[in-house]
Every structure is written in structure tokens, then in C-alpha cells.
Design a protein around this motif. Structure first.
Motif, short mmCIF file in Angstrom:
data_model
loop_
_atom_site.label_atom_id
_atom_site.label_comp_id
_atom_site.label_asym_id
_atom_site.label_seq_id
_atom_site.Cartn_x
_atom_site.Cartn_y
_atom_site.Cartn_z
N ARG A 209 0.84 -1.20 0.00
CA ARG A 209 0.00 0.00 0.00
C ARG A 209 0.87 1.25 0.00
NH1 ARG A 209 -4.77 1.71 -1.88
NH2 ARG A 209 -5.74 3.25 -0.52
N TRP A 210 1.99 1.22 0.72
CA TRP A 210 2.90 2.37 0.72
C TRP A 210 3.41 2.64 -0.69
CZ3 TRP A 210 7.89 2.97 -0.93
CH2 TRP A 210 8.50 4.20 -0.64
N GLU A 211 3.74 1.62 -1.45
CA GLU A 211 4.20 1.81 -2.83
C GLU A 211 3.12 2.50 -3.66
OE1 GLU A 211 7.41 -1.78 -3.58
OE2 GLU A 211 5.31 -2.15 -4.09
N GLN A 212 1.89 2.09 -3.46
CA GLN A 212 0.79 2.71 -4.21
C GLN A 212 0.63 4.18 -3.83
OE1 GLN A 212 -2.48 0.19 -3.07
NE2 GLN A 212 -1.64 -1.63 -4.11
N GLU A 213 0.76 4.48 -2.55
CA GLU A 213 0.62 5.86 -2.08
C GLU A 213 1.79 6.72 -2.54
OE1 GLU A 213 0.29 5.15 2.07
OE2 GLU A 213 -1.87 4.67 2.00
N TYR A 214 2.97 6.13 -2.58
CA TYR A 214 4.17 6.84 -3.06
C TYR A 214 3.98 7.24 -4.52
CZ TYR A 214 9.31 7.47 -3.50
OH TYR A 214 10.58 7.97 -3.69
N MET B 253 4.94 1.14 -10.01
CA MET B 253 4.40 2.25 -9.24
C MET B 253 5.46 2.79 -8.28
SD MET B 253 0.35 1.52 -8.44
CE MET B 253 0.42 -0.23 -8.09
N GLN B 254 6.18 1.89 -7.62
CA GLN B 254 7.25 2.33 -6.71
C GLN B 254 8.33 3.08 -7.47
OE1 GLN B 254 10.63 0.99 -6.56
NE2 GLN B 254 11.09 2.44 -4.91
N ALA B 255 8.77 2.54 -8.61
CA ALA B 255 9.84 3.16 -9.38
C ALA B 255 9.42 4.54 -9.91
CB ALA B 255 10.24 2.25 -10.54
N LEU B 256 8.21 4.63 -10.41
CA LEU B 256 7.74 5.91 -10.94
C LEU B 256 7.59 6.96 -9.84
CD1 LEU B 256 5.23 4.50 -13.54
CD2 LEU B 256 7.05 6.14 -14.07
N GLY B 257 7.15 6.53 -8.67
CA GLY B 257 7.11 7.44 -7.54
C GLY B 257 8.49 7.97 -7.21
N ALA B 258 9.49 7.07 -7.27
CA ALA B 258 10.87 7.49 -7.00
C ALA B 258 11.39 8.42 -8.08
CB ALA B 258 11.77 6.25 -6.89
N PHE B 259 11.11 8.13 -9.34
CA PHE B 259 11.57 9.00 -10.42
C PHE B 259 11.05 10.42 -10.22
CE2 PHE B 259 11.65 5.19 -13.61
CZ PHE B 259 12.77 4.69 -12.96
N ALA B 260 9.76 10.54 -9.92
CA ALA B 260 9.17 11.87 -9.75
C ALA B 260 9.69 12.54 -8.49
CB ALA B 260 7.65 11.77 -9.72
N ASN B 261 9.79 11.79 -7.41
CA ASN B 261 10.26 12.35 -6.15
C ASN B 261 11.69 12.88 -6.28
OD1 ASN B 261 10.63 12.99 -3.45
ND2 ASN B 261 11.05 10.89 -2.84
N ILE B 262 12.60 12.04 -6.77
CA ILE B 262 13.99 12.45 -6.90
C ILE B 262 14.14 13.53 -7.98
CG2 ILE B 262 16.33 11.66 -7.44
CD1 ILE B 262 15.48 8.90 -6.36
N GLY B 263 13.43 13.34 -9.08
CA GLY B 263 13.55 14.29 -10.18
C GLY B 263 13.14 15.69 -9.81
N TYR B 264 11.98 15.82 -9.15
CA TYR B 264 11.49 17.16 -8.81
C TYR B 264 12.11 17.70 -7.52
CZ TYR B 264 7.92 16.75 -12.44
OH TYR B 264 7.26 16.63 -13.65
N ASN B 265 12.19 16.87 -6.50
CA ASN B 265 12.63 17.38 -5.21
C ASN B 265 14.14 17.51 -5.09
OD1 ASN B 265 10.00 17.62 -4.23
ND2 ASN B 265 9.93 15.47 -3.64
N GLN B 266 14.89 16.79 -5.93
CA GLN B 266 16.34 16.92 -5.92
C GLN B 266 16.87 17.50 -7.23
OE1 GLN B 266 18.35 13.34 -4.57
NE2 GLN B 266 16.63 12.79 -3.28
N TYR C 143 16.18 11.40 -13.85
CA TYR C 143 15.07 10.57 -13.38
C TYR C 143 13.75 11.00 -14.04
CZ TYR C 143 18.09 8.43 -9.91
OH TYR C 143 19.09 7.72 -9.31
N LEU C 144 13.57 12.29 -14.23
CA LEU C 144 12.37 12.74 -14.91
C LEU C 144 12.31 12.22 -16.34
CD1 LEU C 144 12.17 16.46 -13.69
CD2 LEU C 144 10.96 14.46 -12.79
N ASN C 145 13.46 12.11 -16.97
CA ASN C 145 13.51 11.62 -18.35
C ASN C 145 13.12 10.15 -18.45
OD1 ASN C 145 14.35 14.14 -19.22
ND2 ASN C 145 16.52 13.63 -19.11
N LEU C 146 13.15 9.42 -17.32
CA LEU C 146 12.78 8.01 -17.32
C LEU C 146 11.28 7.79 -17.17
CD1 LEU C 146 15.61 6.65 -14.98
CD2 LEU C 146 15.33 6.08 -17.40
N ILE C 147 10.56 8.84 -16.80
CA ILE C 147 9.14 8.67 -16.52
C ILE C 147 8.35 8.17 -17.73
CG2 ILE C 147 7.02 9.94 -15.96
CD1 ILE C 147 8.60 11.47 -13.85
N PRO C 148 8.55 8.72 -18.95
CA PRO C 148 7.78 8.19 -20.09
C PRO C 148 7.97 6.68 -20.30
CG PRO C 148 8.76 10.28 -20.67
CD PRO C 148 9.34 9.90 -19.34
N ALA C 149 9.21 6.21 -20.18
CA ALA C 149 9.47 4.77 -20.34
C ALA C 149 8.82 3.98 -19.21
CB ALA C 149 10.97 4.49 -20.39
#
Length: 322
Positions: free
Chosen positions: A146-151, A267-280, A285-291
Motif C-alpha cells: 500500500r505504501w508503494e501505491q501511495e508513493y 508504481m514504486q519506481a515511478l514514484g521514485a523518479f518523480a520524487n527524486i527528479g522534482y525534489n532533488q 530521473y524525470l527523463n525516465l518517466i515516459p518509459a
């Protein structure tokens, strides 16, 4: 206050000098990685130095896992020296396996990439037979799924897609899938089994970054490789690797579990891409989101109609098609 990057470099240079008996200056160390996990990895004198803080709960699990996996005969880098540090930090020296990982073969001919994955499967399959004597990270349960889904909802849906994350999370199918996966039998898994964490050295595949090991489903590890957004395998390549996995394991792959795990992992990986990409501000990482989104859509579309995870697949497809 946690050590700075300069402090970590000095600590590792000193440890390398003690181990090798050779003079090692901090500026001689070549940075390999210094991510958001509170770990710094540097190379010099034919070895890797790893320094970590308590920024993540799993950082201190690296050494017990390394010793345990090596004792069980799995291919992991040898621990050459280790040192406890004040302030809940630590450092160690490990065998340098070089710079060739599966990701480095991304543009190589398929025959070469397939051979690398086959070596990875040879290394991974014994992992799932282990009975670890050391303490692993908390197991995959309904709360972690559930945490992965929320992330995913917080960072990808809200921040990147600009959509209503609450509406997505309110779907009962998500909790139902988490409960179903949590009830299935579990084995030790790597947890972050992607192309950068499998090194190719001396004709074999070696596991690294295994500090997040925990009990879960081996299909989660397999999905991490097959649907790795870093590699962007074609559908034909994915299918060939899944057939190879079945041949090597000697039994059919449960498609319902595999695709549910694939959706969870993505879902976990995409949450991480967006989190790291925007917040850091790390655009890579943002470039990986479409794939990653394309992979998630594929995994959802190929979830069997009979699967308990099919309602989640429908939710994801609706989300990505709006």
C-alpha cells in the motif's frame, strides 16, 4: 550532524590506506555514486569504499547481508575491511567488480544482452532458496504494498500528472491487490533488482546494493528486471526472457502474480523518479518517466482477466488513458 562528502572521502581514504599499506590521499578517490540514500561509494587502489549514514533504515543491513550471501555461496563483492563510526555511520571496503553492469549493455546486440540476463538468472535463482540467518528488512506485507501505491500517487499522479491522487487511492481494488499479494508465500528477495544492481564480472553476474533484502515474491525481482525502465526492452525481448526464466526454474511463471508484482514495482519506481527528479532537481530521473509509464501500461494491459489484480490494471489503464 552527519558527515559531509568531504568527511566521507577522508574516512574512506584512511580506511584504504590502513588496508593496503599504501598512501592514499582523499583527492585520489573517484566518486562512483552519492545518491539520496545517505551512502557514498568511491573507487581507488583496486577497491571500492562505501560510507553510509542512518538516513535510510536499510543502510546498516549491507554488511550482514554481504557476509550472509557470501557464506551461502552467492556472487556478491567480498568485504575487505569494515569500520563502525560515531553518529550511527559506518564504512567498509569491498571488492571492485569493475564498471560493467547490465545497464551498460543497453545498446549492445540482443545476443549479448540476453546472455547477461541469463547469467543474472543463474545468480538470482539460488537466492530464493535461502534461509537467511541474518535479519532482513521488514517483509513485503499489505502495508508495504500500500505504501508503494501511495508513493506513486503522491509523487507521480499529483506532482507529475497533475491529477487527483485521492480518487485513485480510493479504488478498493488497490487495497485488495495488496492484501492478496501479502497472503502469498514469500522468499528472500533483492528488492531493487534492476539493471544497475547486477554487475558482470569474470564471466558471471554479481549482485550489489542488496541492503534492502526482505521476504517477498520472486516475481517482484523478475519484474524489476523485465520491466526496467532503464533498459526499455521490447515486448519480444521480454517474452524471450520470461520463457528463459521458466526453462531455468523448471516451472511455469504465474502470470497473475508476475503482472501484479510488475504493477507494484513500476508504481514504486515511478514514484521514485518523480520524487527524486522534482525534489532533488535530477532531470535524469524525470527523463525516465515516459518509459516507466509505458512499461506500467504494458504490464496492466497484459494482466490476465482471471487475475485478482485485474481491477487494479483497469484503474491504471483508465488513469493513463485520461
Amino acid at each position: 550532524m552527519p558527515p559531509s562528502a568531504h568527511d566521507a572521502r577522508a574516512i574512506l581514504a584512511d580506511l584504504m590506506q590502513q588496508h593496503s599499506g599504501l598512501p592514499v590521499q582523499p583527492e585520489e578517490l573517484q566518486a562512483v555514486s552519492a545518491g539520496a540514500s545517505g551512502r557514498s561509494i568511491m573507487r581507488a587502489c583496486g577497491m571500492l569504499g562505501i560510507h553510509w549514514t542512518n538516513q535510510r533504515a536499510d543502510n546498516h543491513s549491507f554488511l550482514p547481508a554481504a557476509h550472509g550471501l557470501a557464506a551461502a555461496g552467492l556472487r556478491v563483492p567480498a568485504i575487505l575491511a569494515e569500520k563502525e563510526l560515531p553518529g550511527q555511520c559506518g564504512a567498509c571496503l569491498v571488492q571492485d567488480l569493475g564498471t560493467v553492469d547490465i545497464l551498460s549493455l543497453r545498446t549492445a546486440p540482443w545476443a549479448d544482452r540476453r546472455a547477461a540476463y541469463e547469467q543474472a538468472f543463474h545468480t538470482l535463482l539460488p537466492l530464493y532458496q535461502l534461509k537467511p540467518a541474518w535479519e532482513l528488512q521488514p517483509a513485503f506485507d499489505a502495508k508495504l504494498y500500500r505504501w508503494e501505491q501511495e508513493y506513486f500517487a503522491e509523487h507521480l499522479i499529483t506532482r507529475h500528472l497533475g491529477q487527483d491522487a485521492a480518487a485513485f487511492l480510493a479504488q478498493p481494488a488497490l487495497q485488495a491487490m495488496a492484501d492478496w499479494l501479502a497472503e502469498l508465500p514469500r522468499v528472500p528477495v533483492h528488492r531493487d533488482c534492476q539493471s544497475q544492481n547486477i554487475m558482470l564480472h569474470a564471466g558471471h553476474a554479481w549482485l550489489i546494493d542488496f541492503q534492502g533484502m526482505r521476504y517477498g515474491r520472486k516475481e517482484y525481482d523478475l519484474a524489476s528486471l523485465i520491466y526496467d525502465p532503464y533498459m526499455q526492452l521490447t515486448e519480444g525481448e521480454r517474452n524471450e526472457l520470461l520463457q528463459l526464466w521458466e526453462q531455468m526454474e523448471g516451472q511455469p511463471l504465474p502470470q497473475d502474480v508476475f503482472h501484479a508484482c510488475a504493477m507494484q514495482r513500476l508504481m514504486q519506481a515511478l514514484g521514485a523518479f518523480a520524487n527524486i527528479g522534482y525534489n532533488q532537481q535530477r532531470d535524469w530521473y524525470l527523463n525516465l518517466i515516459p518509459a516507466g509509464l509505458a512499461a506500467l501500461k504494458h504490464a496492466a494491459a497484459h494482466t490476465p482477466d482471471s487475475s485478482p489484480a485485474r481491477p487494479v490494471a483497469a484503474c491504471i489503464l483508465q488513469l493513463l488513458n485520461t
